[in-house]
Write a protein that holds these residues in place. Structure first.
Motif, PDB file in Angstrom:
ATOM      1  N   VAL A 136       0.857  -1.187   0.000  1.00 50.78           N
ATOM      2  CA  VAL A 136       0.000   0.000   0.000  1.00 50.78           C
ATOM      3  C   VAL A 136       0.894   1.238   0.000  1.00 50.78           C
ATOM      4  CG1 VAL A 136      -1.786   1.281   1.227  1.00 50.78           C
ATOM      5  CG2 VAL A 136      -1.810  -1.228   1.250  1.00 50.78           C
TER       6      VAL A 136
ATOM      7  N   LYS B 165      -2.931  -0.822  -4.336  1.00 49.50           N
ATOM      8  CA  LYS B 165      -3.670   0.224  -3.619  1.00 49.50           C
ATOM      9  C   LYS B 165      -2.772   1.443  -3.473  1.00 49.50           C
ATOM     10  CE  LYS B 165      -7.046   0.936   0.007  1.00 49.50           C
ATOM     11  NZ  LYS B 165      -7.906   0.267   1.001  1.00 49.50           N
TER      12      LYS B 165
ATOM     13  N   GLN C 233      -8.376   3.712   5.522  1.00 51.84           N
ATOM     14  CA  GLN C 233      -8.280   3.067   4.211  1.00 51.84           C
ATOM     15  C   GLN C 233      -7.550   1.726   4.279  1.00 51.84           C
ATOM     16  OE1 GLN C 233      -9.410   3.936   1.041  1.00 51.84           O
ATOM     17  NE2 GLN C 233     -10.676   5.451   2.109  1.00 51.84           N
ATOM     18  N   THR C 234      -6.734   1.541   5.297  1.00 51.19           N
ATOM     19  CA  THR C 234      -5.937   0.309   5.416  1.00 51.19           C
ATOM     20  C   THR C 234      -6.424  -0.575   6.567  1.00 51.19           C
ATOM     21  OG1 THR C 234      -4.326   1.493   6.795  1.00 51.19           O
ATOM     22  CG2 THR C 234      -3.891   1.394   4.429  1.00 51.19           C
ATOM     23  N   GLU C 235      -7.638  -0.294   7.059  1.00 47.77           N
ATOM     24  CA  GLU C 235      -8.250  -1.088   8.135  1.00 47.77           C
ATOM     25  C   GLU C 235      -7.344  -1.155   9.356  1.00 47.77           C
ATOM     26  OE1 GLU C 235      -9.312  -4.823   6.434  1.00 47.77           O
ATOM     27  OE2 GLU C 235     -10.931  -3.975   5.221  1.00 47.77           O
TER      28      GLU C 235
ATOM     29  N   ASP D 155      -4.034  -0.802   9.536  1.00 46.59           N
ATOM     30  CA  ASP D 155      -2.649  -1.269   9.364  1.00 46.59           C
ATOM     31  C   ASP D 155      -1.679  -0.142   9.025  1.00 46.59           C
ATOM     32  OD1 ASP D 155      -3.348  -3.879   9.894  1.00 46.59           O
ATOM     33  OD2 ASP D 155      -3.751  -4.349   7.777  1.00 46.59           O
TER      34      ASP D 155
ATOM     35  N   VAL E 101       0.065   2.529   5.990  1.00 45.13           N
ATOM     36  CA  VAL E 101       0.637   2.296   4.664  1.00 45.13           C
ATOM     37  C   VAL E 101       1.992   1.612   4.781  1.00 45.13           C
ATOM     38  CG1 VAL E 101      -0.561   4.316   3.737  1.00 45.13           C
ATOM     39  CG2 VAL E 101       1.786   4.558   4.563  1.00 45.13           C
ATOM     40  N   ASP E 102       2.388   0.947   3.697  1.00 43.83           N
ATOM     41  CA  ASP E 102       3.693   0.291   3.656  1.00 43.83           C
ATOM     42  C   ASP E 102       4.787   1.212   3.132  1.00 43.83           C
ATOM     43  OD1 ASP E 102       2.665  -2.373   4.401  1.00 43.83           O
ATOM     44  OD2 ASP E 102       1.651  -2.258   2.458  1.00 43.83           O
TER      45      ASP E 102
END
Length: 261
Positions: free
Chosen positions: A170, A195, A234-236, A238, A240-241
């Motif tokens: 993400v 995403k 947006q990432t529930e 988590d 972003v990566d």
């Protein structure tokens, strides 16, 4: 050194003597009949001492003179010549035979618009040296004008590669509708990023961007509030990566802070 400045710039010696304050030999030179001196050369520098001259500048009247003086200087022993376009002047820099930095420049005048019309694509250099691994041959269906955009594309692509962008990574791109941000989004799509969280201010441009890949690009305007809660949602939960900041010098520190807090 008198010979160098005489042969290259046409200066003549107007006076010589020993300094009254510091007892070194000095020579006065000028290129104007109504000025006693425009350049003073003095003895006393040790052979292995570096130059303390930041820059001596000579103005020329046209491009032909700029090139002619460059060639004369190199033939007379100058070294390390480079050319620069300052936007308001073209300059050639070099070191004289004793290592002092010299500039010859053509300042733009009221006729500058005509000059820019003659050289509309920037860069003004005849040749440039570049590493072979930094050069690519343009395909026949890509014009030079189109290729100028690839510089920004390469910047974004490099950031994404270093960050490991790809499927299941993400990626948040701040400044996504800008000159750097837009090609970065396109590169993220090409790398298979599933995403992409695109952040910018202009809602209309963000919507146009989202329409490129509605199932993969998700947008947020900084006018609608902080970025962090939106990204978490947006990432529930988590997060972003990978985050790539594409906001240029015109962006405010406050907006950058809102993107990271």
């Amino acid at each position: 050194m008198e010979r160098f400045y005489s042969d290259v710039f046409g200066l003549v010696v107007t006076d010589r003597g020993v300094g009254a304050v510091f007892r070194n030999d000095v020579g006065f030179m000028t290129g104007s009949a109504d000025q006693h001196h425009q350049l003073v050369l003095a003895s006393g520098r040790q052979p292995d001492a570096p130059s303390t001259v930041m820059q001596i500048s000579f103005k020329v009247s046209d491009l032909a003179d700029l090139r002619d003086l460059r060639d004369k200087a190199l033939a007379a022993g100058a070294s390390d010549a480079i050319g620069l376009n300052h936007g308001n002047a073209w300059s050639v820099y070099f070191n004289d035979p004793e290592g002092n930095r010299i500039e010859i420049y053509l300042g733009f005048s009221e006729q500058a618009k005509e000059t820019f019309d003659r050289y509309p694509f920037g860069g003004l250099c005849e040749y440039m040296v570049a590493p072979a691994n930094g050069c690519v041959k343009l395909p026949d269906n890509v014009t030079c004008q189109q290729a100028t955009r690839l510089g920004y594309t390469g910047t974004g692509y490099s950031a994404l590669r270093k960050g490991g962008a790809g499927p299941d990574v993400v990626t948040l791109i701040n400044g996504a509708t800008g000159t750097l941000g837009l090609p970065t989004v396109l590169c993220a799509l090409a790398l298979g990023t599933t995403k992409i969280l695109a952040v910018a201010r202009n809602k209309a441009l963000l919507e146009e961007l989202r329409q490129l890949a509605p199932g993969r690009i998700f947008t947020h305007s900084t006018d609608d509030g902080p970025v962090r809660p939106w990204a978490i949602d947006q990432t529930e939960g988590d997060g972003v990566d990978l985050a790539v900041d594409c906001v240029g010098p015109g962006g405010t520190a406050a907006r950058r802070h809102r993107c990271s807090t």
